[in-house]
Motif scaffolding. Structure first.
Motif, PDB file in Angstrom:
ATOM      1  N   LYS A  79       1.799  -7.406  -0.781  1.00 52.10           N
ATOM      2  CA  LYS A  79       1.959  -6.189  -1.582  1.00 52.10           C
ATOM      3  C   LYS A  79       0.675  -5.826  -2.307  1.00 52.10           C
TER       4      LYS A  79
ATOM      5  N   TYR B 187      -6.243  -1.301   4.536  1.00 49.01           N
ATOM      6  CA  TYR B 187      -4.873  -1.802   4.535  1.00 49.01           C
ATOM      7  C   TYR B 187      -4.663  -3.141   5.224  1.00 49.01           C
TER       8      TYR B 187
ATOM      9  N   ALA C  32       2.068  -4.461   3.176  1.00 49.66           N
ATOM     10  CA  ALA C  32       3.441  -4.157   3.595  1.00 49.66           C
ATOM     11  C   ALA C  32       3.747  -2.716   3.184  1.00 49.66           C
ATOM     12  N   MET C  33       3.865  -1.835   4.176  1.00 49.97           N
ATOM     13  CA  MET C  33       4.017  -0.423   3.858  1.00 49.97           C
ATOM     14  C   MET C  33       5.364   0.157   4.302  1.00 49.97           C
ATOM     15  N   HIS C  34       6.225  -0.648   4.877  1.00 53.11           N
ATOM     16  CA  HIS C  34       7.548  -0.146   5.248  1.00 53.11           C
ATOM     17  C   HIS C  34       8.583  -1.229   4.939  1.00 53.11           C
ATOM     18  N   ASP C  35       9.840  -0.841   4.860  1.00 52.90           N
ATOM     19  CA  ASP C  35      10.910  -1.744   4.419  1.00 52.90           C
ATOM     20  C   ASP C  35      10.963  -3.048   5.203  1.00 52.90           C
ATOM     21  N   ALA C  36      10.815  -2.985   6.514  1.00 51.98           N
ATOM     22  CA  ALA C  36      10.897  -4.202   7.326  1.00 51.98           C
ATOM     23  C   ALA C  36       9.782  -5.184   6.963  1.00 51.98           C
ATOM     24  N   ALA C  37       8.587  -4.679   6.687  1.00 47.50           N
ATOM     25  CA  ALA C  37       7.465  -5.542   6.307  1.00 47.50           C
ATOM     26  C   ALA C  37       7.628  -6.060   4.886  1.00 47.50           C
ATOM     27  N   ILE C  38       8.109  -5.228   3.981  1.00 47.60           N
ATOM     28  CA  ILE C  38       8.294  -5.647   2.586  1.00 47.60           C
ATOM     29  C   ILE C  38       9.247  -6.830   2.505  1.00 47.60           C
ATOM     30  N   LYS C  39      10.260  -6.852   3.367  1.00 41.37           N
ATOM     31  CA  LYS C  39      11.220  -7.963   3.388  1.00 41.37           C
ATOM     32  C   LYS C  39      10.578  -9.292   3.798  1.00 41.37           C
TER      33      LYS C  39
END
Length: 117
Positions: free
Chosen positions: A13, A36, A53-60
């Motif tokens: 992050k 990035y 992490a720029m999208h929900d799947a990566a943030i998880k």
């Protein structure tokens, strides 16, 4: 036909804190870099990618044990240096019959095993 793994990517992050950790504290040889993402250990076979992490799947995927093991020369010295710099270890340095191991966390909590055999 698949020939080899190009890289393995870890999501973070805080790319600025990650840059300091991987490049300066761990001392990984840098490769390609953008605003990035960063690549480390180029030309060593499989590279390590660190990406924002720029999208929900990566943030998880941020802040977990990565399953990645890094081989280290001089693990005791690196461990002492990182501890003195306030780097968090989730498993302290241990010695066994096969070698030495510690588990370190990057600033976002991604964990890596460090081993010296």
């Amino acid at each position: 036909m698949v020939e080899k793994i190009k890289n393995v990517v870890v999501f973070v992050k805080d790319i600025k804190a990650a840059r300091r950790f991987y490049r300066e504290q761990l001392g990984l040889p840098p490769g390609q870099e953008t605003e990035y993402m960063m690549e480390f250990l180029p030309g060593e076979g499989t590279a390590l990618g660190v990406s924002l992490a720029m999208h929900d799947a990566a943030i998880k995927l941020v802040g977990r044990h990565t399953g990645i093991t890094l081989t280290v020369k001089g693990l005791e010295e690196l461990y002492a240096k990182l501890v003195s710099e306030g780097v968090r270890f989730t498993e302290p340095l241990e010695k066994s019959q096969w070698g030495k191991m510690a588990v370190v966390a990057d600033p976002d909590g991604n964990e890596f095993a460090l081993v010296e055999m």
